[in-house]
Design an enzyme around this catalytic site. Structure first.
Site, mmCIF file in Angstrom:
data_model
loop_
_atom_site.group_PDB
_atom_site.id
_atom_site.type_symbol
_atom_site.label_atom_id
_atom_site.label_comp_id
_atom_site.label_asym_id
_atom_site.label_seq_id
_atom_site.Cartn_x
_atom_site.Cartn_y
_atom_site.Cartn_z
ATOM 1 N N ASN A 153 0.870 -1.183 0.000
ATOM 2 C CA ASN A 153 0.000 0.000 0.000
ATOM 3 C C ASN A 153 0.907 1.233 0.000
ATOM 4 O OD1 ASN A 153 -1.810 2.060 0.501
ATOM 5 N ND2 ASN A 153 -2.255 1.444 2.606
ATOM 6 N N TRP A 154 1.022 1.841 -1.163
ATOM 7 C CA TRP A 154 1.928 3.009 -1.267
ATOM 8 C C TRP A 154 1.312 4.262 -0.651
ATOM 9 C CZ3 TRP A 154 5.417 3.593 -6.231
ATOM 10 C CH2 TRP A 154 6.291 2.500 -6.300
ATOM 11 N N LYS A 155 0.037 4.210 -0.297
ATOM 12 C CA LYS A 155 -0.660 5.388 0.247
ATOM 13 C C LYS A 155 -0.463 6.581 -0.695
ATOM 14 C CE LYS A 155 0.179 3.478 4.789
ATOM 15 N NZ LYS A 155 -0.003 3.658 6.208
ATOM 16 N N HIS B 70 -9.613 1.184 4.880
ATOM 17 C CA HIS B 70 -8.340 1.382 5.599
ATOM 18 C C HIS B 70 -8.587 2.347 6.758
ATOM 19 C CE1 HIS B 70 -4.231 2.547 6.498
ATOM 20 N NE2 HIS B 70 -3.828 1.489 5.810
ATOM 21 N N GLU C 205 -6.959 4.725 7.852
ATOM 22 C CA GLU C 205 -6.705 6.140 7.546
ATOM 23 C C GLU C 205 -7.905 6.770 6.852
ATOM 24 O OE1 GLU C 205 -2.972 5.606 5.512
ATOM 25 O OE2 GLU C 205 -2.000 5.094 7.404
ATOM 26 N N GLU D 112 -5.608 -5.051 10.526
ATOM 27 C CA GLU D 112 -4.592 -4.027 10.745
ATOM 28 C C GLU D 112 -4.928 -3.264 12.032
ATOM 29 O OE1 GLU D 112 -2.564 -2.910 6.778
ATOM 30 O OE2 GLU D 112 -4.207 -1.545 7.126
ATOM 31 N N GLY E 4 2.369 1.986 10.917
ATOM 32 C CA GLY E 4 3.392 3.031 10.811
ATOM 33 C C GLY E 4 4.079 3.372 12.117
ATOM 34 N N SER F 91 3.190 -2.400 10.448
ATOM 35 C CA SER F 91 4.632 -2.452 10.743
ATOM 36 C C SER F 91 5.280 -3.785 10.377
ATOM 37 C CB SER F 91 4.888 -2.104 12.211
ATOM 38 O OG SER F 91 4.491 -0.764 12.470
ATOM 39 N N GLY G 39 2.624 -1.243 4.331
ATOM 40 C CA GLY G 39 2.630 0.182 4.003
ATOM 41 C C GLY G 39 4.041 0.670 3.732
ATOM 42 N N GLY G 40 4.664 1.265 4.743
ATOM 43 C CA GLY G 40 5.968 1.911 4.566
ATOM 44 C C GLY G 40 7.010 1.043 3.889
#
Ligand code: PEP
Length: 263
Positions: free
Chosen positions: A17-19, A104, A106, A174, A180, A219, A240-241
């Site tokens: 997930n590059w967001k 998600h 976010e 999640e 993150g 994470s 993600g990251g």
């Protein structure tokens, strides 16, 4: 190293997930992920990149050639119409996506998306022929209050349409507090939650429980991927990251290179 995983009929899935990250120049990383996947570095796992909508069309050729799937990160419930700034599931499909992340945390928090809205968008994904990756997860306060399963259970029941199938639905657990932050739940807590999710899916979608994939997200990194991916009922990761660089993402996906999936 070869190990047997206690699962059947569920191909592992590692989704990035590059967001809201990535310009065209960053597709060099996606290309490296494609090359590594085509070279077998993810083993039997399916690899999917959920890129910003602006990058999907530019990534289609290399992803298709490598067998890497593409996904969006959100869609509107309607197929088209007066919704300035939104993207429909049909548009994502048209741009080359086969997946879309929905619900998600976010978006649940930052865009006020409730379960009913997530369910409507999940139906939109089905309508367009996309597989929905529906995210669920509790906040830190909810876990500390002992409410994690109740929250995740109500998110599942409220967000997942009854017509979902193992081909059209993936669940991503999640925990909000793990996204993150570098924090992860204990392996025992993850195992308990994934088992709970599988049981809840059986209650809500009778008969498909064993075939729906349940990802863990929050994470995940190369240094913890192997232990996380071995937890029972963890069928892969939503990353993600660490999905922004080929080195880290393939460091996670390569956990599956030497694992054989039990039949
Ligand atoms: C995510 O946002 O879906 C996620 C899992 O993020 P991270 O891996 O950075 O915790």
């Amino acid at each position: 190293m070869t190990e047997w995983l206690s699962r059947s009929e569920r191909r592992p899935l590692v989704a990035g997930n590059w967001k809201m990250n990535g310009l065209r120049k960053d597709l060099a990383e996606a290309d490296k992920i494609c090359a590594a996947t085509a070279a077998g570095e993810a083993g039997e796992a399916e690899v999917v990149l959920c890129l910003p909508a602006t990058l999907l069309m530019a990534a289609v050729a290399s992803c298709e050639a490598a067998g890497v799937g593409l996904g969006g990160q959100h869609c509107h419930g309607a197929p088209n119409g007066p919704f300035t700034g939104d993207v429909s599931a049909e548009m994502l499909k048209d741009a080359g996506a086969s997946y879309v992340i929905l619900g998600h945390s976010e978006r649940r928090a930052g865009h006020n998306e409730g379960n009913a809205s997530v369910r409507e968008k999940t139906r939109a994904a089905f309508r367009a022929g996309l597989t929905a990756i529906v995210c669920v997860g509790e906040t830190r306060a909810e876990r500390e209050a002992g409410d994690a399963m109740a929250i995740v259970g109500s998110q599942l029941t409220g967000s997942v349409p009854g017509e979902a199938t193992p081909e059209t639905l993936v669940i991503a657990y999640e925990p909000v507090w793990a996204i993150g932050t570098g924090l992860t739940p204990t392996l025992k807590d993850i195992a308990e939650m994934h088992r709970f999710i599988r049981e809840r899916l059986e209650a809500d979608l009778s008969g498909v429980r064993d075939r729906i994939r349940i990802l863990y997200g929050g994470s995940v990194k190369p240094s913890n991927a192997a232990e996380l991916m071995r937890v029972p009922n963890v069928d892969g990761a939503l990353v993600g990251g660490a999905s922004l660089t080929a080195r880290d993402f393939m460091g996670i996906a390569s956990v599956y290179r030497d694992l054989r999936v039990a039949s």
